[in-house]
Scaffold this motif. Structure first.
Motif, mmCIF file in Angstrom:
data_model
loop_
_atom_site.group_PDB
_atom_site.id
_atom_site.type_symbol
_atom_site.label_atom_id
_atom_site.label_comp_id
_atom_site.label_asym_id
_atom_site.label_seq_id
_atom_site.Cartn_x
_atom_site.Cartn_y
_atom_site.Cartn_z
ATOM 1 N N TYR A 1 -11.238 -13.235 6.579
ATOM 2 C CA TYR A 1 -12.699 -13.330 6.518
ATOM 3 C C TYR A 1 -13.290 -12.364 5.491
ATOM 4 N N LEU A 2 -12.774 -11.136 5.477
ATOM 5 C CA LEU A 2 -13.340 -10.095 4.614
ATOM 6 C C LEU A 2 -12.669 -10.018 3.248
ATOM 7 N N GLY A 3 -11.461 -10.591 3.138
ATOM 8 C CA GLY A 3 -10.777 -10.599 1.853
ATOM 9 C C GLY A 3 -10.164 -9.279 1.452
ATOM 10 N N GLU A 4 -10.026 -8.358 2.405
ATOM 11 C CA GLU A 4 -9.429 -7.048 2.127
ATOM 12 C C GLU A 4 -8.375 -6.737 3.176
ATOM 13 N N ALA A 5 -7.265 -6.160 2.756
ATOM 14 C CA ALA A 5 -6.240 -5.734 3.704
ATOM 15 C C ALA A 5 -6.825 -4.683 4.636
ATOM 16 N N ARG A 6 -6.469 -4.769 5.904
ATOM 17 C CA ARG A 6 -6.968 -3.840 6.918
ATOM 18 C C ARG A 6 -5.936 -2.733 7.149
ATOM 19 N N LEU A 7 -6.420 -1.557 7.463
ATOM 20 C CA LEU A 7 -5.528 -0.423 7.695
ATOM 21 C C LEU A 7 -4.531 -0.733 8.814
ATOM 22 N N GLY A 8 -4.973 -1.430 9.840
ATOM 23 C CA GLY A 8 -4.118 -1.713 10.977
ATOM 24 C C GLY A 8 -3.202 -2.902 10.813
ATOM 25 N N ARG A 9 -3.258 -3.535 9.622
ATOM 26 C CA ARG A 9 -2.402 -4.700 9.411
ATOM 27 C C ARG A 9 -2.053 -4.855 7.932
ATOM 28 N N PRO A 10 -0.965 -4.230 7.461
ATOM 29 C CA PRO A 10 -0.538 -4.422 6.074
ATOM 30 C C PRO A 10 -0.376 -5.913 5.789
ATOM 31 N N SER A 11 -0.856 -6.359 4.649
ATOM 32 C CA SER A 11 -0.909 -7.798 4.388
ATOM 33 C C SER A 11 0.449 -8.437 4.139
ATOM 34 N N GLY A 12 1.337 -7.714 3.470
ATOM 35 C CA GLY A 12 2.611 -8.312 3.113
ATOM 36 C C GLY A 12 2.467 -9.374 2.047
ATOM 37 N N GLY A 13 1.295 -9.445 1.429
ATOM 38 C CA GLY A 13 1.032 -10.476 0.428
ATOM 39 C C GLY A 13 0.950 -9.925 -0.970
ATOM 40 N N PHE A 14 -0.065 -10.372 -1.712
ATOM 41 C CA PHE A 14 -0.185 -10.022 -3.121
ATOM 42 C C PHE A 14 -0.250 -8.513 -3.344
ATOM 43 N N GLY A 15 -0.943 -7.808 -2.488
ATOM 44 C CA GLY A 15 -1.110 -6.364 -2.684
ATOM 45 C C GLY A 15 -0.078 -5.520 -1.975
ATOM 46 N N LYS A 16 1.049 -6.108 -1.604
ATOM 47 C CA LYS A 16 2.028 -5.398 -0.784
ATOM 48 C C LYS A 16 2.506 -4.099 -1.425
ATOM 49 N N ALA A 17 2.846 -4.118 -2.699
ATOM 50 C CA ALA A 17 3.378 -2.916 -3.350
ATOM 51 C C ALA A 17 2.349 -1.790 -3.340
ATOM 52 N N LYS A 18 1.102 -2.132 -3.628
ATOM 53 C CA LYS A 18 0.047 -1.125 -3.648
ATOM 54 C C LYS A 18 -0.197 -0.568 -2.246
ATOM 55 N N GLU A 19 -0.251 -1.454 -1.262
ATOM 56 C CA GLU A 19 -0.468 -1.016 0.112
ATOM 57 C C GLU A 19 0.689 -0.143 0.594
ATOM 58 N N LEU A 20 1.908 -0.517 0.227
ATOM 59 C CA LEU A 20 3.081 0.262 0.625
ATOM 60 C C LEU A 20 3.027 1.661 0.027
ATOM 61 N N ALA A 21 2.592 1.763 -1.208
ATOM 62 C CA ALA A 21 2.468 3.071 -1.857
ATOM 63 C C ALA A 21 1.415 3.922 -1.163
ATOM 64 N N TRP A 22 0.282 3.312 -0.815
ATOM 65 C CA TRP A 22 -0.764 4.043 -0.085
ATOM 66 C C TRP A 22 -0.227 4.539 1.249
ATOM 67 N N LEU A 23 0.466 3.649 1.974
ATOM 68 C CA LEU A 23 0.970 3.992 3.297
ATOM 69 C C LEU A 23 1.980 5.131 3.232
ATOM 70 N N LYS A 24 2.891 5.070 2.270
ATOM 71 C CA LYS A 24 3.886 6.132 2.144
ATOM 72 C C LYS A 24 3.226 7.467 1.796
ATOM 73 N N GLN A 25 2.248 7.419 0.915
ATOM 74 C CA GLN A 25 1.566 8.651 0.531
ATOM 75 C C GLN A 25 0.792 9.234 1.705
ATOM 76 N N GLY A 26 0.117 8.366 2.457
ATOM 77 C CA GLY A 26 -0.636 8.841 3.611
ATOM 78 C C GLY A 26 0.265 9.386 4.693
ATOM 79 N N ALA A 27 1.351 8.673 4.994
ATOM 80 C CA ALA A 27 2.268 9.077 6.057
ATOM 81 C C ALA A 27 3.041 10.342 5.712
ATOM 82 N N ALA A 28 3.129 10.670 4.424
ATOM 83 C CA ALA A 28 3.876 11.855 4.003
ATOM 84 C C ALA A 28 3.141 13.146 4.337
ATOM 85 N N HIS A 29 1.839 13.059 4.573
ATOM 86 C CA HIS A 29 1.079 14.272 4.887
ATOM 87 C C HIS A 29 1.472 14.776 6.278
#
Length: 209
Positions: A102-130
């Motif tokens: 509906y919103l057209g944006e990946a949600r924090l609580g649900r990684p899309s696994g789609g077109f933006g997967k690599a970018k989302e994965l990088a964000w998640l790894k960086q965030g989780a590393a803190h």
């Protein structure tokens, strides 16, 4: 308004710790409000703001907030102002799948696994590393588990997740000290099939029985 409330609680009460819990779309209020506290006090250090606000745990259950906004704007602004930030995610969360469509944006609580997967994965790894951030993948498991983790309301419907939330609020301990295990790919933590046994072993040290 939430930022105002946090300021008021910190200034007018003697609460030792202020914990903040949000569920689903509540993250759309919580995350920017916490970032706003940083914006309001640009001249104070993170240590000074931690002492001022006394925010202990921030828990975002199945957060329905833009992943991009959270990782690039909100989390960098507030993560050093609070004791610990925890959020859960599940790639098959049905509610967040619909929200993404509906919103057209990946949600924090649900990684899309789609077109933006690599970018989302990088964000998640960086965030989780803190060290003060615990990202909990409710989907991941090395072997089958006896409880269901896919429900959008897993924080209250799944006894493992709700138990972890109680332990967190009572102890403030990081995920690895609450019976969870780190994922091999560096994207956070998960509930192993042995979680109940691990929790029982920890109960004496975290003051729960």
């Amino acid at each position: 308004h939430l930022a105002d409330l946090i300021e008021q609680l910190a200034a007018s009460t003697d609460a030792k710790t202020i914990n903040i819990f949000s569920y689903s779309a509540g993250a759309q209020v919580t995350a920017p409000a916490l970032a706003e506290l940083r914006v309001r006090h640009p001249g104070e250090s993170a240590d000074e703001l931690r002492r001022r606000f006394r925010i202990g745990n921030v828990y975002l259950a199945s957060p329905d907030v833009s992943a991009e906004a959270f990782y690039t704007q909100y989390l960098p602004a507030f993560r050093d102002l609070v004791g610990r930030t925890t959020f859960t995610y599940h790639r098959q969360d049905p509610f967040l799948k619909a929200s993404h469509r509906y919103l057209g944006e990946a949600r924090l609580g649900r990684p899309s696994g789609g077109f933006g997967k690599a970018k989302e994965l990088a964000w998640l790894k960086q965030g989780a590393a803190h060290p003060s951030v615990d990202a909990i993948d409710l989907e991941f498991a090395c072997v089958e588990r006896p409880v269901e983790f896919c429900a959008h309301g897993a924080w209250y419907s799944n006894p493992w997740v709700s138990s972890d939330l109680v332990v967190l609020l009572r102890s403030g301990r990081p995920a690895e000290e609450r019976g969870l295990l780190e994922k091999p790919d560096g994207t956070g933590y998960y509930f192993p099939s042995t979680y109940p046994d691990r929790l029982r072993e920890l109960s004496t040290t975290i003051g729960m029985n």
